[in-house]
Scaffold this motif. Structure first.
Motif, PDB file in Angstrom:
ATOM      1  N   ALA A  24      29.414  14.227  -7.483  1.00 34.98           N
ATOM      2  CA  ALA A  24      28.026  14.760  -7.252  1.00 34.98           C
ATOM      3  C   ALA A  24      28.153  15.932  -6.045  1.00 34.98           C
ATOM      4  O   ALA A  24      27.284  16.639  -6.183  1.00 34.98           O
ATOM      5  N   GLY A  25      29.056  15.724  -5.218  1.00 37.72           N
ATOM      6  CA  GLY A  25      29.240  16.952  -4.406  1.00 37.72           C
ATOM      7  C   GLY A  25      29.611  18.295  -4.801  1.00 37.72           C
ATOM      8  O   GLY A  25      29.327  19.400  -4.701  1.00 37.72           O
ATOM      9  N   SER A  26      30.515  18.227  -6.053  1.00 39.82           N
ATOM     10  CA  SER A  26      30.754  19.586  -6.907  1.00 39.82           C
ATOM     11  C   SER A  26      29.461  19.884  -7.424  1.00 39.82           C
ATOM     12  O   SER A  26      29.152  21.283  -7.324  1.00 39.82           O
ATOM     13  N   LEU A  27      28.517  18.832  -7.988  1.00 44.04           N
ATOM     14  CA  LEU A  27      27.217  19.340  -8.658  1.00 44.04           C
ATOM     15  C   LEU A  27      26.418  19.889  -7.642  1.00 44.04           C
ATOM     16  O   LEU A  27      25.928  21.155  -8.010  1.00 44.04           O
ATOM     17  N   LEU A  85      20.173  10.221  -6.207  1.00 45.12           N
ATOM     18  CA  LEU A  85      20.234   9.609  -4.838  1.00 45.12           C
ATOM     19  C   LEU A  85      21.354  10.094  -4.094  1.00 45.12           C
ATOM     20  O   LEU A  85      21.431  10.395  -2.571  1.00 45.12           O
ATOM     21  N   ALA A  86      22.567  10.602  -4.656  1.00 50.27           N
ATOM     22  CA  ALA A  86      23.708  10.975  -3.756  1.00 50.27           C
ATOM     23  C   ALA A  86      23.201  12.405  -2.984  1.00 50.27           C
ATOM     24  O   ALA A  86      23.560  12.665  -1.888  1.00 50.27           O
ATOM     25  N   GLN A  87      22.606  13.250  -3.867  1.00 50.90           N
ATOM     26  CA  GLN A  87      22.062  14.361  -3.340  1.00 50.90           C
ATOM     27  C   GLN A  87      21.129  14.370  -2.096  1.00 50.90           C
ATOM     28  O   GLN A  87      21.041  14.823  -1.119  1.00 50.90           O
ATOM     29  N   ILE A  88      20.157  13.414  -2.390  1.00 49.05           N
ATOM     30  CA  ILE A  88      19.105  13.165  -1.326  1.00 49.05           C
ATOM     31  C   ILE A  88      19.854  12.467   0.046  1.00 49.05           C
ATOM     32  O   ILE A  88      19.512  12.782   1.080  1.00 49.05           O
ATOM     33  N   LYS A  89      20.860  11.540  -0.491  1.00 49.67           N
ATOM     34  CA  LYS A  89      21.529  10.807   1.022  1.00 49.67           C
ATOM     35  C   LYS A  89      22.535  11.884   1.622  1.00 49.67           C
ATOM     36  O   LYS A  89      22.551  11.841   2.680  1.00 49.67           O
ATOM     37  N   GLU A  90      22.846  12.957   1.036  1.00 50.15           N
ATOM     38  CA  GLU A  90      23.499  13.784   1.548  1.00 50.15           C
ATOM     39  C   GLU A  90      22.432  14.961   2.403  1.00 50.15           C
ATOM     40  O   GLU A  90      23.026  15.892   3.083  1.00 50.15           O
ATOM     41  N   GLY A  91      21.283  14.956   2.149  1.00 49.22           N
ATOM     42  CA  GLY A  91      20.236  15.617   2.717  1.00 49.22           C
ATOM     43  C   GLY A  91      20.262  16.988   1.839  1.00 49.22           C
ATOM     44  O   GLY A  91      19.528  17.864   2.620  1.00 49.22           O
ATOM     45  N   ARG A  92      20.616  16.828   0.763  1.00 53.17           N
ATOM     46  CA  ARG A  92      20.674  18.408   0.123  1.00 53.17           C
ATOM     47  C   ARG A  92      19.959  18.131  -1.477  1.00 53.17           C
ATOM     48  O   ARG A  92      20.807  18.245  -2.637  1.00 53.17           O
ATOM     49  N   GLU A 111      14.560   2.935  -0.949  1.00 52.99           N
ATOM     50  CA  GLU A 111      15.820   3.256  -0.797  1.00 52.99           C
ATOM     51  C   GLU A 111      15.687   4.359   0.399  1.00 52.99           C
ATOM     52  O   GLU A 111      16.531   5.185   0.774  1.00 52.99           O
ATOM     53  N   ASP A 112      14.329   4.688   0.758  1.00 57.53           N
ATOM     54  CA  ASP A 112      13.925   5.864   1.707  1.00 57.53           C
ATOM     55  C   ASP A 112      14.376   7.176   1.254  1.00 57.53           C
ATOM     56  O   ASP A 112      14.919   8.029   2.008  1.00 57.53           O
ATOM     57  N   ALA A 113      14.187   7.445  -0.144  1.00 57.68           N
ATOM     58  CA  ALA A 113      14.662   8.471  -0.856  1.00 57.68           C
ATOM     59  C   ALA A 113      13.692   9.471  -1.279  1.00 57.68           C
ATOM     60  O   ALA A 113      13.737  10.482  -1.937  1.00 57.68           O
ATOM     61  N   SER A 114      12.199   9.149  -0.955  1.00 59.75           N
ATOM     62  CA  SER A 114      11.307   9.941  -1.482  1.00 59.75           C
ATOM     63  C   SER A 114      10.441  10.270  -0.206  1.00 59.75           C
ATOM     64  O   SER A 114      10.227   9.419   0.596  1.00 59.75           O
ATOM     65  N   GLU A 115       9.455  11.251  -0.210  1.00 62.52           N
ATOM     66  CA  GLU A 115       8.431  11.555   0.613  1.00 62.52           C
ATOM     67  C   GLU A 115       7.215  10.924   0.490  1.00 62.52           C
ATOM     68  O   GLU A 115       6.751  10.535  -0.792  1.00 62.52           O
ATOM     69  N   PRO A 116       6.673  10.168   1.402  1.00 60.77           N
ATOM     70  CA  PRO A 116       5.316   9.654   1.398  1.00 60.77           C
ATOM     71  C   PRO A 116       4.339  10.685   0.811  1.00 60.77           C
ATOM     72  O   PRO A 116       4.383  11.816   1.222  1.00 60.77           O
ATOM     73  N   LEU A 117       3.469  10.453  -0.091  1.00 61.32           N
ATOM     74  CA  LEU A 117       2.556  11.509  -0.626  1.00 61.32           C
ATOM     75  C   LEU A 117       1.385  11.715   0.351  1.00 61.32           C
ATOM     76  O   LEU A 117       0.843  10.560   0.653  1.00 61.32           O
TER      77      LEU A 117
END
Length: 362
Positions: A24-27, A85-92, A111-117
């Motif tokens: 995921a980091g490489s991607l 999810l990995a990208q979101i949790k990394e903040g990128r 998972e607190d991985a999306s923005e409230p609309l």
């Protein structure tokens, strides 16, 4: 509507245990070099969908017209949910909009991985008849799909099964059956409908009762299908006489003269929707695309290209009856079917799925 179920099932097996691994980091690093600087400029919007014919229909009905109107180009990616999810949790996050099943949008919210609309920025979602269940804090519905009863029209001496009770009636409608495998939620609701439970009394599911009813036809269920085209293949070969299927998957075969049909009575509806990942770099353009996709005429254009039903009722004013009859959200089909209860399934999925796996292997 097949790939959605596969898409979600992959996520359900990984959610809760995601780590930002090397792949995921490489991607993420690769995407940072190739696309995100452009996205931040506002001229490119990165949308995640699951590709295939669904992705192509979105390009023709939504993305290309949106680009012509706004000048914002759309880049499509097809990350798996663990990568997302990995990208979101990394903040990128390397995508700005996610087009996924509504149950996945709920999981991303948990998972607190999306923005409230901010629905104030989605005028085409306000007071337009979109069901309240599809206007969730972190996701808005965009289309309906459904699982229905399919059968061979030459199998039962001219009689046609009209309900899940008929699917279970092996005396009146003899022959082998197929049910959905692990590609999506177990089809307990169909067993309960066959046993007389009304549409509005399905949830919470009586799991013990459902499995007792499933036992009645276990000897005739020869196949548990795992991909969207499989029910049509089984039915066309005569390997089974009746099967559950995703609505729309048989239409080309029926048009080619294969003696198949499907029944909307007791259809189990699910929905796709839009969400914005936490940390999206281009939220303004994301809102513009989502609002554009909810215009009635755009919803109708999409439905003409891909057999998912619009969530905006006014879209049906732009569709012919010959197109509308095959869609899960036509008024008649809304009355004769039911919406899968996402919250119930997420709460009970582990125990029910384990029990279903044991039953299917028996």
């Amino acid at each position: 509507m097949g790939d959605v179920g596969i898409d979600r099932r992959a996520f359900l097996t990984t959610v809760g245990g995601i780590a930002a691994g090397a792949a995921a980091g490489s991607l993420t690093a690769c995407e940072s070099r190739t696309g995100r600087s452009a996205t931040k400029s506002g001229h490119v919007l990165v949308v995640r969908n699951f590709g295939g014919s669904y992705g192509e229909a979105n390009r023709k009905a939504v993305y290309d017209p949106f680009t012509r109107e706004t000048g914002v180009r759309i880049k499509v990616v097809n990350f798996g949910h663990d990568q997302m999810l990995a990208q979101i949790k990394e903040g990128r996050p390397q995508f700005d909009v996610m087009d996924i099943d509504m149950s996945n949008l709920l999981l991303f919210e948990h998972e607190d991985a999306s923005e409230p609309l901010d629905y104030g920025r989605l005028k085409n979602a306000r007071n337009t008849g979109i069901p309240q269940s599809l206007l969730t804090p972190n996701g808005v519905g965009k289309s309906y799909w459904a699982s229905v009863l399919a059968y061979r029209t030459d199998a039962f001496d001219g009689r046609r099964p009209e309900s899940w009770a008929d699917f279970w009636a092996l005396g009146a409608f003899p022959g082998r059956r197929a049910l959905q495998g692990e590609v999506d939620w177990p089809e307990l609701e169909f067993a309960l409908l066959a046993d007389g439970v009304p549409l509005d009394g399905l949830y919470p599911l009586d799991v013990d009762r459902a499995f007792r009813v499933l036992d009645e036809i276990r000897g005739s269920v020869r196949t548990f299908w795992e991909y969207g085209a499989e029910p049509g293949e089984l039915l066309s070969r005569g390997s089974v006489m009746a099967s559950s299927t995703w609505a729309g998957r048989l239409q080309n075969m029926i048009g080619d003269g294969v003696p198949l049909a499907y029944e909307w009575n007791g259809a189990r509806r699910q929905s796709n929707g839009y969400g914005i990942p936490k940390g999206s770099a281009n939220q303004d353009a994301a809102y513009r695309l989502i609002d554009f996709a909810l215009r009635p005429e755009v919803q109708a254009h999409m439905a003409r290209l891909y057999p998912d039903g619009p969530v905006v009722p006014a879209a049906y004013g732009h569709l012919t009856e010959s197109t509308a009859v095959h869609l899960a959200s036509t008024p008649g089909h809304l009355l004769s079917g039911f919406d899968l209860d996402i919250e119930w399934w997420l709460e009970n999925q582990d125990a029910v799925t384990r029990r279903w796996q044991q039953w299917a292997r028996s």
